[in-house]
Write a protein that holds these residues in place. Structure first.
Motif, PDB file in Angstrom:
ATOM      1  N   ALA A 176      12.077  26.763  -6.653  1.00  0.00           N
ATOM      2  CA  ALA A 176      13.093  26.983  -5.615  1.00  0.00           C
ATOM      3  C   ALA A 176      13.032  25.872  -4.570  1.00  0.00           C
ATOM      4  O   ALA A 176      14.059  25.372  -4.101  1.00  0.00           O
ATOM      5  CB  ALA A 176      12.880  28.345  -4.950  1.00  0.00           C
ATOM      6  N   ASN A 177      11.814  25.456  -4.241  1.00  0.00           N
ATOM      7  CA  ASN A 177      11.656  24.373  -3.271  1.00  0.00           C
ATOM      8  C   ASN A 177      12.202  23.063  -3.830  1.00  0.00           C
ATOM      9  O   ASN A 177      12.791  22.260  -3.105  1.00  0.00           O
ATOM     10  CB  ASN A 177      10.172  24.212  -2.913  1.00  0.00           C
ATOM     11  N   GLY A 178      12.027  22.859  -5.134  1.00  0.00           N
ATOM     12  CA  GLY A 178      12.527  21.648  -5.780  1.00  0.00           C
ATOM     13  C   GLY A 178      14.029  21.636  -5.982  1.00  0.00           C
ATOM     14  O   GLY A 178      14.605  20.614  -6.351  1.00  0.00           O
ATOM     15  N   LEU A 179      14.659  22.795  -5.729  1.00  0.00           N
ATOM     16  CA  LEU A 179      16.118  22.901  -5.883  1.00  0.00           C
ATOM     17  C   LEU A 179      16.856  22.805  -4.551  1.00  0.00           C
ATOM     18  O   LEU A 179      18.082  22.909  -4.527  1.00  0.00           O
ATOM     19  CB  LEU A 179      16.475  24.239  -6.555  1.00  0.00           C
ATOM     20  N   LYS A 180      16.127  22.590  -3.475  1.00  0.00           N
ATOM     21  CA  LYS A 180      16.781  22.524  -2.164  1.00  0.00           C
ATOM     22  C   LYS A 180      17.853  21.439  -2.147  1.00  0.00           C
ATOM     23  O   LYS A 180      17.559  20.272  -2.410  1.00  0.00           O
ATOM     24  CB  LYS A 180      15.750  22.257  -1.047  1.00  0.00           C
ATOM     25  N   ALA A 181      19.071  21.841  -1.851  1.00  0.00           N
ATOM     26  CA  ALA A 181      20.228  20.929  -1.789  1.00  0.00           C
ATOM     27  C   ALA A 181      20.474  20.201  -3.108  1.00  0.00           C
ATOM     28  O   ALA A 181      21.049  19.117  -3.142  1.00  0.00           O
ATOM     29  CB  ALA A 181      20.065  19.938  -0.637  1.00  0.00           C
ATOM     30  N   TYR A 182      20.024  20.821  -4.216  1.00  0.00           N
ATOM     31  CA  TYR A 182      20.233  20.252  -5.545  1.00  0.00           C
ATOM     32  C   TYR A 182      20.841  21.301  -6.492  1.00  0.00           C
ATOM     33  O   TYR A 182      20.722  21.202  -7.700  1.00  0.00           O
ATOM     34  CB  TYR A 182      18.893  19.730  -6.094  1.00  0.00           C
ATOM     35  N   GLN A 183      21.454  22.307  -5.906  1.00  0.00           N
ATOM     36  CA  GLN A 183      22.061  23.354  -6.699  1.00  0.00           C
ATOM     37  C   GLN A 183      23.579  23.171  -6.742  1.00  0.00           C
ATOM     38  O   GLN A 183      24.146  22.439  -5.941  1.00  0.00           O
ATOM     39  CB  GLN A 183      21.706  24.725  -6.108  1.00  0.00           C
ATOM     40  N   ASP A 184      24.201  23.876  -7.665  1.00  0.00           N
ATOM     41  CA  ASP A 184      25.652  23.765  -7.820  1.00  0.00           C
ATOM     42  C   ASP A 184      26.335  24.662  -6.790  1.00  0.00           C
ATOM     43  O   ASP A 184      26.841  25.737  -7.109  1.00  0.00           O
ATOM     44  CB  ASP A 184      26.048  24.163  -9.249  1.00  0.00           C
ATOM     45  N   ASN A 185      26.279  24.235  -5.529  1.00  0.00           N
ATOM     46  CA  ASN A 185      26.916  25.000  -4.456  1.00  0.00           C
ATOM     47  C   ASN A 185      27.371  24.047  -3.353  1.00  0.00           C
ATOM     48  O   ASN A 185      27.259  22.828  -3.481  1.00  0.00           O
ATOM     49  CB  ASN A 185      25.959  26.086  -3.908  1.00  0.00           C
ATOM     50  N   GLU A 186      27.840  24.591  -2.270  1.00  0.00           N
ATOM     51  CA  GLU A 186      28.407  23.769  -1.187  1.00  0.00           C
ATOM     52  C   GLU A 186      27.354  22.940  -0.455  1.00  0.00           C
ATOM     53  O   GLU A 186      27.700  22.040   0.323  1.00  0.00           O
ATOM     54  CB  GLU A 186      29.141  24.673  -0.183  1.00  0.00           C
ATOM     55  N   TYR A 187      26.072  23.242  -0.666  1.00  0.00           N
ATOM     56  CA  TYR A 187      25.010  22.543   0.063  1.00  0.00           C
ATOM     57  C   TYR A 187      24.368  21.428  -0.759  1.00  0.00           C
ATOM     58  O   TYR A 187      23.344  20.875  -0.360  1.00  0.00           O
ATOM     59  CB  TYR A 187      23.936  23.533   0.508  1.00  0.00           C
ATOM     60  N   ASN A 188      24.932  21.094  -1.905  1.00  0.00           N
ATOM     61  CA  ASN A 188      24.363  20.054  -2.757  1.00  0.00           C
ATOM     62  C   ASN A 188      24.464  18.684  -2.055  1.00  0.00           C
ATOM     63  O   ASN A 188      25.527  18.301  -1.572  1.00  0.00           O
ATOM     64  CB  ASN A 188      25.105  20.022  -4.095  1.00  0.00           C
ATOM     65  N   ASN A 189      23.336  17.966  -2.034  1.00  0.00           N
ATOM     66  CA  ASN A 189      23.272  16.689  -1.299  1.00  0.00           C
ATOM     67  C   ASN A 189      23.354  15.452  -2.199  1.00  0.00           C
ATOM     68  O   ASN A 189      23.207  14.329  -1.700  1.00  0.00           O
ATOM     69  CB  ASN A 189      21.973  16.614  -0.487  1.00  0.00           C
ATOM     70  N   GLU A 190      23.587  15.638  -3.504  1.00  0.00           N
ATOM     71  CA  GLU A 190      23.576  14.473  -4.394  1.00  0.00           C
ATOM     72  C   GLU A 190      24.603  13.421  -3.976  1.00  0.00           C
ATOM     73  O   GLU A 190      24.279  12.234  -3.871  1.00  0.00           O
ATOM     74  CB  GLU A 190      23.840  14.914  -5.831  1.00  0.00           C
ATOM     75  N   GLU A 191      25.819  13.844  -3.746  1.00  0.00           N
ATOM     76  CA  GLU A 191      26.854  12.878  -3.366  1.00  0.00           C
ATOM     77  C   GLU A 191      26.564  12.272  -2.002  1.00  0.00           C
ATOM     78  O   GLU A 191      26.849  11.094  -1.757  1.00  0.00           O
ATOM     79  CB  GLU A 191      28.244  13.539  -3.385  1.00  0.00           C
ATOM     80  N   GLU A 193       6.558  16.698 -16.159  1.00  0.00           N
ATOM     81  CA  GLU A 193       7.834  16.683 -15.450  1.00  0.00           C
ATOM     82  C   GLU A 193       8.399  18.098 -15.319  1.00  0.00           C
ATOM     83  O   GLU A 193       8.270  18.911 -16.220  1.00  0.00           O
ATOM     84  CB  GLU A 193       8.808  15.802 -16.232  1.00  0.00           C
ATOM     85  N   VAL A 194       9.016  18.373 -14.178  1.00  0.00           N
ATOM     86  CA  VAL A 194       9.704  19.650 -13.970  1.00  0.00           C
ATOM     87  C   VAL A 194      11.199  19.407 -14.079  1.00  0.00           C
ATOM     88  O   VAL A 194      11.768  18.637 -13.305  1.00  0.00           O
ATOM     89  CB  VAL A 194       9.369  20.250 -12.577  1.00  0.00           C
ATOM     90  N   GLU A 195      11.815  20.031 -15.070  1.00  0.00           N
ATOM     91  CA  GLU A 195      13.252  19.860 -15.252  1.00  0.00           C
ATOM     92  C   GLU A 195      14.016  20.491 -14.089  1.00  0.00           C
ATOM     93  O   GLU A 195      13.546  21.445 -13.469  1.00  0.00           O
ATOM     94  CB  GLU A 195      13.703  20.504 -16.575  1.00  0.00           C
ATOM     95  N   ASN A 196      15.194  19.969 -13.834  1.00  0.00           N
ATOM     96  CA  ASN A 196      16.081  20.534 -12.815  1.00  0.00           C
ATOM     97  C   ASN A 196      15.389  20.664 -11.456  1.00  0.00           C
ATOM     98  O   ASN A 196      15.391  21.719 -10.821  1.00  0.00           O
ATOM     99  CB  ASN A 196      16.601  21.910 -13.275  1.00  0.00           C
ATOM    100  N   SER A 197      14.779  19.566 -11.044  1.00  0.00           N
ATOM    101  CA  SER A 197      14.076  19.529  -9.758  1.00  0.00           C
ATOM    102  C   SER A 197      14.346  18.180  -9.117  1.00  0.00           C
ATOM    103  O   SER A 197      14.482  17.171  -9.811  1.00  0.00           O
ATOM    104  CB  SER A 197      12.575  19.730  -9.985  1.00  0.00           C
ATOM    105  N   MET A 198      14.429  18.155  -7.793  1.00  0.00           N
ATOM    106  CA  MET A 198      14.772  16.902  -7.105  1.00  0.00           C
ATOM    107  C   MET A 198      14.116  16.872  -5.728  1.00  0.00           C
ATOM    108  O   MET A 198      14.089  17.870  -5.024  1.00  0.00           O
ATOM    109  CB  MET A 198      16.294  16.808  -6.953  1.00  0.00           C
ATOM    110  N   MET A 199      13.578  15.728  -5.388  1.00  0.00           N
ATOM    111  CA  MET A 199      13.002  15.550  -4.061  1.00  0.00           C
ATOM    112  C   MET A 199      14.002  14.867  -3.134  1.00  0.00           C
ATOM    113  O   MET A 199      14.097  15.173  -1.949  1.00  0.00           O
ATOM    114  CB  MET A 199      11.711  14.730  -4.176  1.00  0.00           C
ATOM    115  N   SER A 200      14.791  13.936  -3.680  1.00  0.00           N
ATOM    116  CA  SER A 200      15.678  13.114  -2.862  1.00  0.00           C
ATOM    117  C   SER A 200      16.668  13.924  -2.038  1.00  0.00           C
ATOM    118  O   SER A 200      16.988  13.564  -0.898  1.00  0.00           O
ATOM    119  CB  SER A 200      16.455  12.137  -3.752  1.00  0.00           C
ATOM    120  N   THR A 201      17.180  15.022  -2.614  1.00  0.00           N
ATOM    121  CA  THR A 201      18.236  15.777  -1.933  1.00  0.00           C
ATOM    122  C   THR A 201      17.736  16.522  -0.695  1.00  0.00           C
ATOM    123  O   THR A 201      18.545  17.044   0.077  1.00  0.00           O
ATOM    124  CB  THR A 201      18.890  16.781  -2.903  1.00  0.00           C
TER     125      THR A 201
END
Length: 676
Positions: free
Chosen positions: A242-257, A586-594
Motif C-alpha cells: 500500500a505504501n508503494g502504491l501511494k500516488a501510483y494507483q488508477d485514480n485521481e491522485y496518480n502522480n505519474e503524469e 522486485e515488487v511488481e506494481n510499486s513505485m517510489m517516484s510518485t
C-alpha cells in the motif's frame, strides 16, 4: 473587511496572529501584497539617481516584505495545517506568485541597474557580506533569464507557472493517498508482536475514526512499528505494498503524469537558460558544482558500501530462514527481521529504549546540548499565538539574556499535515540600518502521539530526527547577518544538512544522553550498559541504509542529469536505476517516484545527494569535537561562527575556517563501519 495579514502584527515579537487569520483573508492579502511589492520594484527600477548598492541591491532586499510574510504563513500552514479550501487557494495564488517572481527576474531595466552596480563594485567600498549579496543578486538575474530574448522569456514564464502548479498538485496527491489508506484489524491475534505503545496508538486511531478494532495507517508512527514488529507476514506485505502504491494507483491522485511533466519542464527550462540539463543548472550553485562530481561521489560510496550491504542481507536471510523457515526474504520482511537480529546481536530493542525517550525530555535534552555548547537558553511561553493547540512555543535567549528567536514545535501527525519532518521559518533574521529582526523558526514532525495511559515515547530513530530538525533550527535561530536572503539556512543546498546531521551525533554520546534519557516512570537515567549497546548498534545495517540513500540520490540524478531519458514507463525507468542498489526481489506494481516529495515537491531536485555529502562534513566535524571534547567551548565557538554566518561566506571556506582543513570521508566510513 479587516485583514490581519495586511496589518502590522501587534503581537509579542511581531509573531503571526494565527487565530485571527481565516481562509478568506489569504487571497485578498496575496493580491494586495503583490501590488505593493510591484510598486516597490517600480520605485527601484525608475529611480532617477545613478544605481548604487543602497538604492538598488539593498532596496531590492527590503522590497516585498509583506508578501514574504504572508507567503511564509500560508505555505507553512499548507504543509502543517491544510484543508481542502487552503489547497484550492494554493492552486489559485501560485501562478500569480510565479508570475510576479518572473516579472522581477526578467525586468530588463532592473537588471541594468543591478549590472551597473556589479560592474562598479570595486568603487563602492562594500563589506564582504554586501559583496556576497551583490554577487548573489546578479547571478539571480543572469541565471534566471535576464539575458534572454522576449520569446524565450515568455516560454520561461509559462514553464515556471506550470511547475509551481504541478509541484503543489504532486504534494496534495501524496497527502491524500497517505490519508486515504487504513488497515483495519478486528482480530487481536493480528496484533501479535506489536509493542503496547503501537497497539494503544492503533486503538486511538480507530476510535478517532469511529472504527471498531485497531487502525494502522501510512503515517510513520503507525507504519514503521507495524513493519518492525508485526508477526503477521501477510499484513506486513499488504501495508508495504500500500505504501508503494501511494500516488501510483488508477485514480485521481496518480502522480505519474505530474512526474513526467515536472522532469520535462525542468529540462526545457535549463536548456532555455543555456544549460545542458537541470542538474547542471542547479549544481552550478552548489558545493559539488557539476553532475559528474555528484555521480562520482555517489558511485564511489556505492562501491565501498555495497559489499557490506550484501553481507548484511546475506546474514539477515540466513537468520530469517533459521528462525522462521523463510526461503526468500522480501522487502516487507527487512525491518521485522533486522529488529530481531539487532536484538540478538546487541540484546537491544526499540521497546527497551523507548521508556527512556519521553518527548518532553528529549526536547529539553536538545535544548540542554545547545546550552552547553553555545550558552543559549529556551523558555516555554504561552503568550504566542498558535495555529494548532498541539504546538508549543519557546523564547530563545543568547548567553547574555538577549532575545534570539521564537521557536515553534509541532510534533504529532494530523490529517492536515504532510508526512515527514522538517524545519521552516515564519520570519528570517535581518539587521539593515540597525533595524534588527530576529527569526521565528518552526520544527514540524510526525511523532508517536501520547495515549490515555502513556506519554509520547520516541523510538531512537525519532530521537535522532528531533535532533536533526533541531540542528536545522539552530542554523535558522543564530544568524549574525545583515541581510535576510543570506541568513540562517539560506546556504548552498549540499551544505544545509551539515548542522542537522551534526547534531544527530549527540544522540550516541553518553555525556549527552545522560542529560535527557530518563525513564518516564522512575526518572532513572539510561544505564551505561544500554548506552554502550546503542553505540555498538549504531552501524548495524549501515551498508544497507547507505545503499538505500544512494539509490534515491542516483534516481534524482537520473531524472535531472540526463537529457535523453525515456519516461514512457516510469516503473521501468525507476527499476532500471535501482538495479545497482537493490538487494531484494522486485515488487511488481510499486513505485517510489510518485511519492518522492523531496525532489518533486520540496527543494531537493538534483540535490538529494546532499544528505550523503553533508554526512562526510558532519562526521568530519564531529570527529573534531571528539578530539577536543564534545562540549569543548573553543570548538563550540568555532562551530557557532559557522552556524551564525549563514550564507555570507562560501561554504567550503567557512568549513575550513572551522576545521582547519578540507573534510575527508575517512570519519564517515569509520563511523558507518564501512572501512576495512
Amino acid at each position: 473587511m479587516n485583514n490581519p495579514l495586511l496589518e502590522k502584527f501587534d503581537t509579542p515579537f511581531e509573531s503571526a496572529p494565527f487565530t485571527k487569520i481565516k481562509n478568506e483573508h489569504y487571497k485578498p492579502a496575496f493580491e494586495e501584497a503583490i501590488e505593493l511589492a510591484k510598486k516597490e520594484i517600480d520605485e527601484i527600477t525608475n529611480n532617477p539617481e545613478n544605481p548604487t548598492f543602497e538604492n538598488t541591491i539593498e532596496a531590492m532586499e527590503l522590497s516585498g516584505e509583506k508578501l514574504g510574510q504572508i507567503s511564509s504563513i500560508f505555505f507553512n500552514l499548507n504543509s502543517a495545517e491544510t484543508n481542502d479550501e487552503m489547497q484550492k487557494i494554493a492552486q489559485e495564488v501560485s501562478p500569480s506568485l510565479s508570475e510576479f517572481g518572473n516579472d522581477v527576474r526578467l525586468n530588463e531595466k532592473l537588471f541594468e541597474r543591478v549590472k551597473a552596480v556589479y560592474e562598479q563594485k570595486d568603487s563602492f567600498n562594500l563589506t564582504d557580506e554586501q559583496a556576497y549579496l551583490l554577487e548573489k543578486k546578479y547571478k539571480g538575474f543572469s541565471r534566471n533569464g535576464a539575458n534572454l530574448n522576449n520569446e524565450d522569456k515568455e516560454k520561461l514564464r509559462d514553464i515556471d507557472k506550470q511547475l509551481s502548479m504541478l509541484s503543489l498538485q504532486f504534494g496534495q496527491n501524496v497527502l491524500a493517498e497517505t490519508n486515504n489508506f487504513q488497515l483495519v484489524i478486528t482480530d487481536e491475534k493480528d496484533l501479535k508482536g506489536l509493542p503496547d505503545y503501537a497497539i494503544e496508538q492503533a486503538k486511538a486511531d480507530a476510535e478517532e475514526k469511529n472504527i471498531t478494532g485497531w487502525v494502522i495507517t501510512l503515517q510513520a508512527p503507525s507504519f514503521i512499528p507495524f513493519m518492525q514488529y508485526a508477526e503477521n507476514r501477510e499484513l506486513r506485505e499488504k501495508l508495504f505494498k500500500a505504501n508503494g502504491l501511494k500516488a501510483y494507483q488508477d485514480n485521481e491522485y496518480n502522480n505519474e503524469e505530474n512526474v513526467k511533466k515536472i522532469v520535462a519542464l525542468r529540462h526545457q527550462r535549463a536548456q532555455i537558460l543555456g544549460y545542458f540539463t537541470h542538474a547542471d543548472y542547479i549544481l552550478e550553485e552548489r558545493m559539488a558544482k557539476t553532475p559528474k562530481t555528484v555521480l562520482d561521489f555517489l558511485n564511489d560510496l556505492l562501491a565501498k558500501a555495497k559489499p557490506f550491504a550484501e553481507k548484511e542481507i546475506e546474514e539477515l536471510s540466513k537468520f530469517a530462514k533459521e528462525i522462521d523457515h523463510i526461503d526468500v526474504l522480501q522487502r516487507w520482511d527487512h525491518a521485522y527481521y533486522a529488529e530481531k537480529l539487532k536484538q540478538k546481536k546487541f540484546s537491544l530493542s526499540e521497546e527497551e529504549l523507548k521508556p527512556y525517550f519521553q518527548l518532553e525530555n528529549v526536547t529539553q535534552g536538545a535544548f540542554d546540548v545547545a546550552t552547553k555548547l553555545f550558552g543559549i537558553t529556551f523558555k516555554e511561553i504561552n503568550t504566542i499565538d498558535k495555529y494548532n493547540d498541539e504546538v508549543t512555543t519557546y523564547e530563545v535567549l543568547d548567553k547574555h539574556g538577549n532575545f534570539l528567536s521564537l521557536l515553534y514545535a509541532d510534533f504529532f501527525p494530523r490529517s492536515g499535515k504532510r508526512p515527514g519532518a522538517w524545519m521552516t521559518s515564519f520570519r528570517e533574521a535581518s539587521n539593515i540600518n540597525g533595524n534588527s529582526k530576529r527569526p521565528h523558526i518552526s520544527i514540524v514532525c510526525n511523532f508517536t502521539k501520547p495515549t490515555k495511559d502513556t506519554p509520547s515515547l520516541l523510538t531512537f530513530q525519532e530521537v535522532t530526527t528531533l535532533f536533526h530538525e533541531f540542528g536545522h533550527a539552530l542554523h535558522g535561530m543564530l544568524p549574525n547577518t545583515v541581510y535576510e536572503s543570506l541568513a540562517g539556512t539560506n546556504v548552498y543546498w549540499d551544505f544545509v544538512e551539515l548542522p542537522s546531521q551534526f547534531f544527530e551525533n549527540y544522540c550516541y554520546e553518553p555525556e549527552a544522553l545522560k542529560l535527557f534519557a530518563k525513564h518516564y516512570k522512575t526518572g532513572e537515567i539510561i544505564p551505561q550498559e544500554l548506552i554502550e549497546k546503542v553505540k555498538a548498534s549504531a552501524s548495524f545495517m549501515e551498508g544497507f541504509q547507505t545503499l538505500r540513500q544512494l539509490s534515491f540520490g542516483l534516481l534524482d540524478m537520473s531524472y535531472h542529469g540526463n537529457n535523453d531519458n525515456n519516461l514512457d514507463n516510469l516503473q521501468v525507468f525507476e527499476k532500471d536505476i535501482f538495479k545497482q542498489t537493490d538487494l531484494y526481489p522486485e515488487v511488481e506494481n510499486s513505485m517510489m517516484s510518485t511519492s518522492f516529495s523531496h525532489i518533486f515537491q520540496g527543494g531537493y531536485s538534483s540535490g538529494y545527494y546532499s544528505y550523503k555529502w553533508a554526512e562526510v562534513l558532519d562526521a568530519d566535524a564531529f570527529a573534531f569535537f571528539q578530539e577536543t571534547g564534545i562540549f569543548n567551548p573553543e570548538t563550540a565557538q568555532k562551530f557557532y561562527k559557522l552556524l551564525s554566518s549563514g550564507g555570507t561566506i562560501e561554504p567550503m571556506k567557512l568549513y575550513e575556517e572551522f576545521r582547519g582543513n578540507k573534510p575527508t570521508p575517512d570519519a564517515l566510513l569509520k563511523r558507518a563501519g564501512l572501512a576495512n
